[in-house]
Design a protein around this motif. Sequence first.
Motif, PDB file in Angstrom:
ATOM      1  N   TYR A 116      -5.993   3.630   2.148  1.00  9.75           N
ATOM      2  CA  TYR A 116      -4.719   2.915   2.160  1.00  9.75           C
ATOM      3  C   TYR A 116      -3.883   3.293   3.385  1.00  9.75           C
ATOM      4  CZ  TYR A 116      -5.983   1.893  -2.691  1.00  9.75           C
ATOM      5  OH  TYR A 116      -6.637   1.473  -3.813  1.00  9.75           O
TER       6      TYR A 116
ATOM      7  N   LEU B  52      -4.422   9.038  -7.321  1.00 12.34           N
ATOM      8  CA  LEU B  52      -5.314   8.510  -6.283  1.00 12.34           C
ATOM      9  C   LEU B  52      -6.212   9.616  -5.752  1.00 12.34           C
ATOM     10  CD1 LEU B  52      -2.863   6.307  -4.161  1.00 12.34           C
ATOM     11  CD2 LEU B  52      -4.579   5.509  -5.784  1.00 12.34           C
TER      12      LEU B  52
ATOM     13  N   PHE C 150       0.826  -1.215   0.000  1.00 14.31           N
ATOM     14  CA  PHE C 150       0.000   0.000   0.000  1.00 14.31           C
ATOM     15  C   PHE C 150       0.862   1.267   0.000  1.00 14.31           C
ATOM     16  CE2 PHE C 150      -3.208  -3.041   1.539  1.00 14.31           C
ATOM     17  CZ  PHE C 150      -4.229  -2.734   0.652  1.00 14.31           C
TER      18      PHE C 150
ATOM     19  N   GLU D 239       3.599   1.561  -1.704  1.00 15.89           N
ATOM     20  CA  GLU D 239       3.955   1.736  -3.112  1.00 15.89           C
ATOM     21  C   GLU D 239       2.802   2.339  -3.909  1.00 15.89           C
ATOM     22  OE1 GLU D 239       5.113  -2.171  -4.266  1.00 15.89           O
ATOM     23  OE2 GLU D 239       7.194  -1.965  -3.558  1.00 15.89           O
ATOM     24  N   ILE D 240       1.581   1.900  -3.572  1.00 12.33           N
ATOM     25  CA  ILE D 240       0.404   2.433  -4.271  1.00 12.33           C
ATOM     26  C   ILE D 240       0.237   3.932  -3.982  1.00 12.33           C
ATOM     27  CG2 ILE D 240      -2.121   2.321  -4.420  1.00 12.33           C
ATOM     28  CD1 ILE D 240      -1.922  -0.671  -3.836  1.00 12.33           C
TER      29      ILE D 240
ATOM     30  N   TYR E   4       1.382   6.781  -6.323  1.00  8.35           N
ATOM     31  CA  TYR E   4       0.666   7.181  -7.544  1.00  8.35           C
ATOM     32  C   TYR E   4      -0.009   8.535  -7.322  1.00  8.35           C
ATOM     33  CZ  TYR E   4       1.274   2.250  -8.753  1.00  8.35           C
ATOM     34  OH  TYR E   4       1.798   1.010  -9.016  1.00  8.35           O
TER      35      TYR E   4
END
Length: 347
Positions: free
Chosen positions: A166, A158, A149, A151-152, A155
């Motif tokens: 997250y 989002l 999460f 790493e996400i 972005y």
Amino acid sequence: MYKIKEKIGFTLSFSIFMFIMYLITTVVAGALVYFCFAIGILTEDYTEKAIISVVIILIVCIVFGVLFSTLSSKSMLKAIDKFIKATNRLSHGDFSARLDFQSPPNFKILAENFNNMAEELGGIEVLRTDFINNFSHEFKTPIISIKGFAEILKYDDLSKEERDEYLDIIIEESKRLTSLATNVLNLSKVETQNILKDTQRFNIGEQIRQSILILDSKFQSKNILLDINVEDCYINGNKEMLNQVWLNLLENTIKFNKFNGIVSINVKKEEENIVVAIADSGIGIDKEAVNKVFDKFYQEDTSHATKGNGLGLTIVKKIISLHRGSIECESVVSEGTSFKITLPTEL
């Protein structure tokens, strides 16, 4: 008393064995002397050959004694050789090694003790392997989740809601790791402790009431009805450790209970003991799993969907044992679980 009987038994057996050896040697010597007199080798007036005859008899007795001792000790040496081979297998990690001595009695006791030791070591090895496997799983899973999460979150596309979701997951997984580390440290602390320290006299009923108040918001979050019957009972013990026990058990009644469920808490004094009974109307535990609830990292929910790391009840049992008490668990699936703790008022 039992050890004294064992020592007496071994001494008596050894004494009888030596007596029989001496008796047989004496009988043989006497028979040889009689034989020499019977055939005329020895006479009262014929003393010239007496010394030679006595020497011959002594040599025969020594040879016979050595042969008898060798033959009689052969079985003992064979048993010792078996024991050496079994201990070698055990020292190399083969915990299936067993001894089967039926005689003499002390060798039978030795075999039973050895077999018990091998069985205990085998059980410890299984627990050690399970501990490593379960700890690795419990430790690795939240780390992977946090990493994924995090790493996400790099972005840029989002939404705020996704980012907050997250972040909440990362916070929860971090709490899970913190809880795991704390429980492992607590377990390590109580497992290495054989003597209870920092004891004091306090009101255990009042301590349990305070624990209920601490968790009041969690009880309300699931609309759980409390049935409380707690008497004022005084006990000598470690206040901090016992506080962990009540908080852990009460949190479990919330975690595994249903919405609008019931939790009953009873504390009373029975003779020289204090009995604490905590029960819930939750999901319950399978009959086969009840005996495993105190094992390290054991969780009936193998999917690990339920929060926890399977160390809480292990710590609880160890703390109760340090207080020379006992804890029993009874459960019925879909009906609930109850714990009964018995503690002596004086250590």
